[in-house]
Design an enzyme around this catalytic site. Sequence first.
Site, short mmCIF file in Angstrom:
data_model
loop_
_atom_site.label_atom_id
_atom_site.label_comp_id
_atom_site.label_asym_id
_atom_site.label_seq_id
_atom_site.Cartn_x
_atom_site.Cartn_y
_atom_site.Cartn_z
N CYS A 65 -25.81 32.74 47.72
CA CYS A 65 -24.70 32.13 46.99
C CYS A 65 -23.38 32.31 47.75
CB CYS A 65 -24.62 32.75 45.59
SG CYS A 65 -23.14 32.35 44.66
N CYS A 68 -20.55 33.86 45.71
CA CYS A 68 -20.82 35.29 45.50
C CYS A 68 -20.34 36.10 46.69
CB CYS A 68 -22.31 35.54 45.27
SG CYS A 68 -23.00 34.73 43.81
#
Length: 142
Positions: A65, A68
Amino acid sequence: MNTTVVACDQCGKKNRVPAAASGVPQCSSCHAPLAWIADAADDDFAEVVEATARPALVDLWAPWCGPCRMVSPALEQLAHDFAGRVKLVKVNVDESPRVAQRFAVQGIPTLLVMRGTEVVARQTGAAGEPALRAWLEDALAQ
């Protein structure tokens, strides 16, 4: 239970900090509070997050991600800035599907501020450090 080596922000001494403990980690040399950053998974989430003496900032993330990975340095800075007041716990949702299911994670990063088993604040999606700081301060004030 795993431990992390953390350098004291005050004196620079390296200290071992366990993922779960019954107090707040302090530097063995100058006794300043240390940033508490730990990983948790399905098997030890309750011990690492819910049994902690301080509120936990839980980062539900995945290695693939991009957002993230972008928010992670800001969260680590907050862990240092709020040393002694909050514990940052990172949970990889790919490796911990039960935790992700428990909190009905539909987008990542999902951030939770928890006191024991209670979620006192929740945010989904990446945000900058100033926005995360304001959100965390509001959550800790509740």
